[in-house]
Structures are given as structure tokens and as C-alpha cells.
Design a protein around this motif. Sequence first.
Motif, short mmCIF file in Angstrom:
data_model
loop_
_atom_site.label_atom_id
_atom_site.label_comp_id
_atom_site.label_asym_id
_atom_site.label_seq_id
_atom_site.Cartn_x
_atom_site.Cartn_y
_atom_site.Cartn_z
N ASN A 82 -45.27 -6.50 11.76
CA ASN A 82 -44.48 -5.33 11.44
C ASN A 82 -45.37 -4.19 10.97
O ASN A 82 -46.37 -4.40 10.31
N PRO A 91 -42.88 -7.01 6.00
CA PRO A 91 -41.53 -7.55 5.97
C PRO A 91 -41.25 -8.27 4.66
O PRO A 91 -42.13 -8.88 4.08
N THR A 116 -39.37 -11.36 3.24
CA THR A 116 -38.90 -12.54 3.95
C THR A 116 -38.47 -13.65 3.02
O THR A 116 -38.99 -13.82 1.93
N PHE A 133 -39.00 -12.47 15.95
CA PHE A 133 -39.53 -12.69 14.61
C PHE A 133 -39.82 -14.18 14.46
O PHE A 133 -38.89 -14.99 14.42
N THR A 135 -44.16 -10.63 14.45
CA THR A 135 -43.20 -10.05 15.38
C THR A 135 -43.84 -9.74 16.73
O THR A 135 -45.06 -9.60 16.83
N VAL A 146 -29.63 -13.55 7.85
CA VAL A 146 -30.74 -12.71 8.32
C VAL A 146 -30.26 -11.27 8.29
O VAL A 146 -29.14 -10.96 8.72
N ILE A 179 -31.72 -7.26 9.26
CA ILE A 179 -32.77 -6.48 9.91
C ILE A 179 -32.37 -5.02 9.87
O ILE A 179 -31.21 -4.67 10.14
N THR A 228 -35.59 -2.00 13.14
CA THR A 228 -36.15 -3.35 13.34
C THR A 228 -37.49 -3.55 12.65
O THR A 228 -38.22 -4.48 12.98
N TYR A 256 -37.32 -6.99 7.83
CA TYR A 256 -36.68 -8.28 8.14
C TYR A 256 -36.52 -9.09 6.86
O TYR A 256 -37.45 -9.19 6.06
N HIS A 263 -34.90 -12.90 5.58
CA HIS A 263 -34.29 -14.20 5.86
C HIS A 263 -33.92 -14.79 4.51
O HIS A 263 -34.80 -15.15 3.73
N TYR A 269 -28.48 -1.54 8.04
CA TYR A 269 -28.95 -2.90 8.26
C TYR A 269 -27.86 -3.68 8.98
O TYR A 269 -26.68 -3.53 8.71
#
Length: 289
Positions: A38, A42, A44, A144, A158, A230, A232, A236, A239, A241, A266
Motif C-alpha cells: 500500500n 495499512p 490490519t 490483499f 497488495t 473487513v 477498505i 482502496t 485496509y 481486518h 469505507y
Amino acid sequence: MKRRFLTLVVFSLIISVFLAACSKDDSMDHGDMDHNSNKKQPVTSHEGMNHGDMTSTPQKDNTKVEFSFNEKPESGKQIPLNIQVNNKNGQPIKDFEVEHEKLMHLIVVSKDLSYFDHIHPEYKGSGLFTINSNFPSGGEYKLFADFVPKGAEKMVKTYDVTVAGNKVRTTPLTEEKELTKVVDGKEVTLKFDHLMTEMDLTMTFTIKDANTKQPIINLQPYLGAVGHVVAISGDTETYLHVHPIDEKATGPDAKFMTSFPEGGLYKIWGQFQQNGKVITVPFTINVPK
């Protein structure tokens, strides 16, 4: 005297330039830059059971990941996708941590976020993961790859790919004011305790039977937890999770804690399982900037 004075001035300037050059920060190692990663760091896998570790601080990244297809990807065709995970020296990383029952989670989205898939490549050893791709239409997609090398921090890599085939009309991302949807006979409502950037928040999914309006209390574990989320960003580039606060919950509420590093639109996908069937519920929110 004048010549000696000029000599001293020139010498002083040379020393100043040399010291200034030496004082520059040389900590950036361009050899570690991964152009598949990215542009923004990100955020995560915010683990609900360990809120104290939640951070968006960049971690030392010693991995290099190569994505490749056996042939040019085309919609409607199952073409093998290879994901090779190496260290920064080009040697395969062989050992990975199991996270929520899998060694790798692969999220596939179209660039307009109208398409979403959460799949799990098979590990072949020596850092190689493979899976048959199956893109529903032509166009641009983003992958991803979410994994944890043994003894290291979680990594997300990514990859942008253009898929051949008939394209569908793109759908502009717009905020949804009503956060209740019916999917496969289940009514799912999403609520936030508050919605601000760079602040821990709780998102709660409440799941009912769409016909009887009775709370569903027999959700089954999906990948070892009551659900997975998730999120995003619309561009994009960000990200998340997110795993649940109480992984053993069975409904009707499934609570998740996270934070949004930046404001804007988002797309959020919540995934839950009942009676052996997984449902995926999408919502689009606008996080105030």
C-alpha cells in the motif's frame, strides 16, 4: 592577508557543507521498498482480545511478495494465482503462524468495491501459496494477502491486476444512511458507539431472523470466531481486518473494536455463519474527517 582571509572562508564553507551532508537522516533503506505494498501503511487485524496492541505504527517489513498468474487472468476462467513470500534477501520464508485457522487470508475486491471475496490460498511450502482465481467480470481488481511469518508481525501485501473479459458498469461508492440489510433471510443491523477518526470505537452487528424478527442466538464459529469484518477505504489504500471482541459469542450481537486512521468513505463487509452457511453483509459508511 586578503588571500589568507579568503582561503579561510572557502575552507569554512567546505567544512559546513560536509557536516550538513553527514547530518542527513540515512535511515531509509530504499532496497526494502515493496512496490506491491500500500502507498499508505495499512492498519490490519485489530484483535478484539488485545486492545492494548492496536496500532497503526509501521512495523519493520522484511518480506518481499511476488504475485503471478500462470496465464493472463480472464473473467470466468479459473487461472492459478501464485503468491511467493520471500525475505528481503530473496530467500523463501518457510514458516507461518496459523491465524484464525488459516496461514493466509486473501481478500479480493474490485476497484469500485462492488465485488468482494475472502479466500484462503493453499500453502505448498517454501513460501509458495496458490489458489485458482475466479474473477466474475473484466476490469481492475485489488488483492490483499494477509499473513504472519513465524515470529514476526502481521503483514499485508497488495497487488493490482487488470482482468480481461466483459466489464460491468462501475458503481460509485455512496454513504448508506440506513445500516440495516436483509441477507439470506437474516436481518443485520450495524451500529457504532461513536464514529471518529483515530479513536477506538466499537461496531456492533445485531442479527435477527428477517421474518420473525427473533434474535439469532445460534451463530456458529466462522474461521474460529463468531464473525470477521473487513473494511477498505474508497480509494482502496487503507485496509482493516477486524476480529471480534468476544470470539465465542453466538449472537444476536457480534461486537468488534477498531479505529479508522483517516476519514472518508469505507466499505465494510461482515461475515457470519449459521447452520453451516456463511453470509456476507456489506455496508458503506462515511467516517467524519
